[in-house]
Design an enzyme around this catalytic site. Structure first.
Site, PDB file in Angstrom:
ATOM      1  N   ASP A 162       0.858  -1.318   0.022  1.00 57.07           N
ATOM      2  CA  ASP A 162      -0.023  -0.138  -0.003  1.00 57.07           C
ATOM      3  C   ASP A 162       1.052   1.165  -0.060  1.00 57.07           C
ATOM      4  OD1 ASP A 162      -1.851   2.012   0.721  1.00 57.07           O
ATOM      5  OD2 ASP A 162      -3.180   0.714   1.234  1.00 57.07           O
ATOM      6  N   ASN A 163       0.675   2.116  -0.989  1.00 53.73           N
ATOM      7  CA  ASN A 163       1.545   3.406  -1.071  1.00 53.73           C
ATOM      8  C   ASN A 163       0.931   4.591  -0.234  1.00 53.73           C
ATOM      9  OD1 ASN A 163      -0.744   4.100  -2.805  1.00 53.73           O
ATOM     10  ND2 ASN A 163       0.769   4.831  -4.393  1.00 53.73           N
ATOM     11  N   ASN A 189      -4.337   7.056  -0.456  1.00 52.12           N
ATOM     12  CA  ASN A 189      -5.765   7.394   0.021  1.00 52.12           C
ATOM     13  C   ASN A 189      -5.943   6.651   1.404  1.00 52.12           C
ATOM     14  OD1 ASN A 189      -8.043   8.953   0.332  1.00 52.12           O
ATOM     15  ND2 ASN A 189      -9.196   7.325  -0.839  1.00 52.12           N
ATOM     16  N   LYS A 245     -11.569   4.635  -5.981  1.00 55.05           N
ATOM     17  CA  LYS A 245     -13.079   4.143  -6.025  1.00 55.05           C
ATOM     18  C   LYS A 245     -13.868   5.218  -5.913  1.00 55.05           C
ATOM     19  CE  LYS A 245     -13.453   3.225  -0.890  1.00 55.05           C
ATOM     20  NZ  LYS A 245     -14.546   4.039  -0.948  1.00 55.05           N
ATOM     21  N   SER A 280     -16.735  -4.530  -8.697  1.00 64.02           N
ATOM     22  CA  SER A 280     -18.015  -3.628  -8.163  1.00 64.02           C
ATOM     23  C   SER A 280     -19.311  -3.707  -9.002  1.00 64.02           C
ATOM     24  CB  SER A 280     -17.378  -2.070  -8.428  1.00 64.02           C
ATOM     25  OG  SER A 280     -18.664  -1.230  -8.389  1.00 64.02           O
ATOM     26  N   TYR A 324     -14.561   5.516 -13.025  1.00 61.16           N
ATOM     27  CA  TYR A 324     -14.273   4.323 -11.987  1.00 61.16           C
ATOM     28  C   TYR A 324     -14.952   2.945 -12.584  1.00 61.16           C
ATOM     29  CZ  TYR A 324     -15.305   1.453  -8.115  1.00 61.16           C
ATOM     30  OH  TYR A 324     -15.347   0.282  -7.263  1.00 61.16           O
ATOM     31  N   LYS A 358     -13.364  -0.795 -13.831  1.00 63.77           N
ATOM     32  CA  LYS A 358     -13.918  -2.238 -13.115  1.00 63.77           C
ATOM     33  C   LYS A 358     -14.416  -3.097 -14.347  1.00 63.77           C
ATOM     34  CE  LYS A 358     -12.763  -1.574  -9.165  1.00 63.77           C
ATOM     35  NZ  LYS A 358     -11.415  -2.034  -8.558  1.00 63.77           N
ATOM     36  N   LEU A 362     -21.686   7.645   1.046  1.00 69.52           N
ATOM     37  CA  LEU A 362     -22.616   8.198   1.868  1.00 69.52           C
ATOM     38  C   LEU A 362     -22.440   8.010   3.560  1.00 69.52           C
ATOM     39  CD1 LEU A 362     -25.488   9.120   2.198  1.00 69.52           C
ATOM     40  CD2 LEU A 362     -26.310   6.698   2.065  1.00 69.52           C
TER      41      LEU A 362
END
Length: 359
Positions: free
Chosen positions: A42-43, A46, A102, A142, A167, A171, A218
């Site tokens: 993981d860089n 985010n 995402k 997704s 996005y 996928k 959300l």
């Protein structure tokens, strides 16, 4: 022989919960010959590096994380070379590939960055999985691949619709890349997991959704508003042809999603062990509860469990949003033995407990 599972994006939201799920279940006490070593890549584009410490505190086990941009092939290959050292007794038996951006609105605003990050990283991981003979590969997909479908609930056989956002298109393309790649690498098996709307946090409140960038999903927006970190929130669209005018989603607890990844690894490893020729080289599973919940219903569920009144307004539709979607999850139940455990109120309560912890 030390067996290893690489989890890309292991410090991210779903990735971190899957690391915990694997660490808590792949142990000798549960009947495994030896523990799997879980390796994160993981860089922190985010995510936060502090997640690793939270995971270790929660599980009591050390986690190795490599800070690497998967779009950098040479740097990523160095890690594979080290972890799959042919001169040692180590073996990478599986890859769970989460690492991707995402956000629907962010992808609309900067599509090139999304195409570059999401697709180049997948290309590199696929090439390295073949070179280092990693037999089992799980891809984080997704429900957005279905677009604005008229078939509800959607099954794995539902046709792709028009991708409503860049996005979503990454996928769709990612799945096609894997299907085409699989034809050239017959020894490998692949599972594509199509998530619906992951929400909530680990029941311990030790890990949860905490992106570096402003959230566009959300539930973190709801919890930030309730915590006073946002003055108000906007419901994007109140004039859709749904029961209350807001979008309908299939919200699924992140820990249920994490469990599905562990079950998918078990499914692939067991079939590789038995050399079962009857299973497909690429299998696809929907991960959702099978229940559609409107945005306004989700807000009411949060208000009920938190005893907080949210300050929200009804706004216009948001570009890239699908109107209504929920899952037919029968295949995941039957084949993987996966049964979602949490309802919408439990999802909201876990998210709120996590938000209160990180205030």
């Amino acid at each position: 022989m030390q067996k290893k599972i690489i989890i890309t994006g292991g410090c991210g939201y779903i990735g971190s919960h899957t690391v915990v799920e694997c660490l808590e279940n792949y142990t000798k006490k549960n009947g495994y010959e030896s523990d799997y070593e879980i390796i994160s890549m993981d860089n922190h584009l985010n995510s936060s590096s502090s997640v690793i410490k939270n995971i270790e505190n929660l599980t009591g086990r050390k986690v190795k994380n490599y800070d690497v941009d998967l779009c950098n092939y040479d740097k990523t290959k160095e890690i594979f070379e080290k972890e799959a050292d042919i001169n040692s007794d180590s073996q990478i038996i599986g890859i769970i590939h989460f690492a991707a951006l995402k956000s629907v609105p962010d992808s609309v605003a900067d599509p090139i960055f999304y195409y570059q990050n999401n697709l180049n990283s997948l290309l590199n991981i696929l090439k390295l999985s073949k070179e280092y003979k990693v037999e089992n590969f799980i891809f984080s997909s997704s429900c957005s691949v279905y677009g604005n479908t008229t078939e509800l609930p959607v099954s794995e056989n539902t046709a792709f619709g028009y991708a409503e956002s860049p996005y979503a298109y990454t996928k769709q393309v990612g799945e096609r890349m894997i299907i085409d790649f699989a034809k050239t690498s017959k020894s490998q098996k692949f599972v594509l997991l199509r998530y619906f709307n992951p929400v909530g946090a680990h029941i311990s409140a030790q890990i949860g959704e905490d992106p570096k960038n402003p959230p566009t999903s959300l539930v973190p927006i709801i919890t930030l508003t309730a915590a006073g970190k946002r003055d108000k929130m906007t419901v994007h669209g109140s004039d859709y042809a749904t029961r209350d005018g807001s979008c309908i989603r299939d919200y699924i607890h992140v820990s249920d999603i994490a469990e599905a990844h562990r079950l998918a690894i078990d499914y692939l490893v067991e079939n590789q062990k038995n050399k079962d020729k009857n299973i497909n080289q690429v299998e696809i599973f929907n991960l959702g509860t099978g229940n559609g919940v409107t945005v306004l219903e989700a807000i009411k569920a949060f208000e009920k469990v938190s005893n907080k009144k949210l300050n929200y307004e009804l706004g216009g539709r948001r570009e890239g949003d699908v109107v209504e979607i929920y899952a037919d999850n029968e295949k995941a139940k039957t084949v993987l033995g996966w049964i979602p455990k949490y309802g919408i109120e439990e999802m909201m309560l876990s998210a709120w407990k996590w938000q209160q912890k990180i205030l």
